[in-house]
Scaffold this motif. Structure first.
Motif: not given
Length: 326
Positions: A34-35, A264, A276-277, A280
């Protein structure tokens, strides 16, 4: 007055995190499942100015509510703090609440503001030095979540009191808050205390509005963290590709603030690639809210007792004076 003259007058102790430390913590956080990004890095010069603007917003109740509490409770606060205090303030910002204390306290010996934003700290300290020439001003530019050796005041000190206004204690997860309270206790031993603000649990709609203001200042404050990474770490975040998102988690009793990727994408920080998705998040801040009994129990675990607590009529916010348990 030049910056050199300013530094000489207020005796700045500069222990600010290095650029290498900033880069390391950013990359470590963005590589987590989890960024995350540490909220302490919000406060460069631009971020500090944006936060001061947040404090003036109609939706953001904590600042004006805490100021009203401090004004009402000042006779009792003056009694608890006593004369000749060495006042240590974490995250001093514009020092508006500090002025209220310094105006009312009995012969304060020294004021030690600690802030991570060097430019902001110097300006505020210089202003205070001019308005309070009898009080020694000893600013420290540092990450105050880490242990610090504080400079000694030139005048005799009656006791040390830590001032931690706002609701910043809520930015720590409970185990981190406990460790930080223990660190504050060590600073104020043997006969000092801790004066701090604690945001209270309340109608979630009020919390949502406070962190999602109509003018978008909080969003700009959140996104400025990416802009700072661009400026200082040779990154290429496109701010338009991220959106501020803040919500209240009633199970955990906290506001959660994020920056959400709108599609994305790949971002480079120097030669390091971060993917990154779509959808996200980067978790940038939490802000825990407490019932009075919950916070008293947490303080007790740190061997601090609530000597007195003050709230506003709507029970939105609280100010606590804590003292070490023998």
């Amino acid at each position: 007055m030049s910056e050199t003259q300013q530094l000489a007058k207020v005796r700045l102790l500069d222990a600010a995190p290095t650029l290498a430390c900033f880069r390391s913590e950013v990359l470590d956080g963005l590589r987590q499942p989890i960024k995350t990004l540490p909220c302490k890095f919000f406060y460069d010069a631009e971020g500090s100015q944006l936060f001061e603007a947040i404090c003036e917003l109609a939706e953001y109740y904590p600042t004006r509510t805490e100021l009203a509490i401090l004004q009402q409770a000042m006779p009792a606060i003056r009694h608890w703090i006593g004369p000749d205090v060495r006042l240590v303030e974490y995250g001093s910002g514009a020092s508006l609440k500090t002025r209220l204390l310094l105006d009312q306290l009995e012969t304060p010996a020294a004021y030690l503001p600690i802030d991570i934003s060097r430019e902001h700290l110097i300006a505020a300290s210089q202003d205070l030095a001019e308005h309070y020439p009898s009080i020694e001003i000893l600013p420290i530019c540092a990450d105050y979540t880490q242990p610090l050796s504080l400079p000694q005041a030139q005048r005799p000190v009656g006791r040390t009191v830590v001032f931690y206004p706002g609701s910043t204690i809520g930015n720590f997860h409970p185990d981190e808050a406990l460790s930080f309270l223990k660190m504050m206790r060590e600073l104020c031993l043997p006969e000092g205390g801790v004066l701090l603000g604690v945001d209270l649990k309340k109608d979630p709609s009020l919390l949502h509005a406070a962190y999602n203001d109509a003018a978008g200042v909080t969003a700009a404050f959140n996104l400025n963290l990416l802009a700072r990474i661009n400026r200082e770490l040779d990154a290429n975040f496109e701010l338009a590709n991220f959106r501020h998102y803040a919500c209240y988690n009633p199970i955990q009793g906290r506001i959660e603030m994020h920056l959400v990727s709108l599609h994305d994408q790949t971002v480079w920080i120097g030669d390091q690639q971060i993917d990154f998705r779509c959808g996200e998040p980067i978790w940038t801040e939490c802000s825990y809210k407490y019932h009075l009994q919950e916070f008293a129990a947490l303080a007790a675990q740190a061997q601090l007792e609530v000597a007195e607590v003050w709230t506003d009529p709507q029970n939105l916010f609280s100010v606590h004076y804590l003292r070490p348990i023998a």
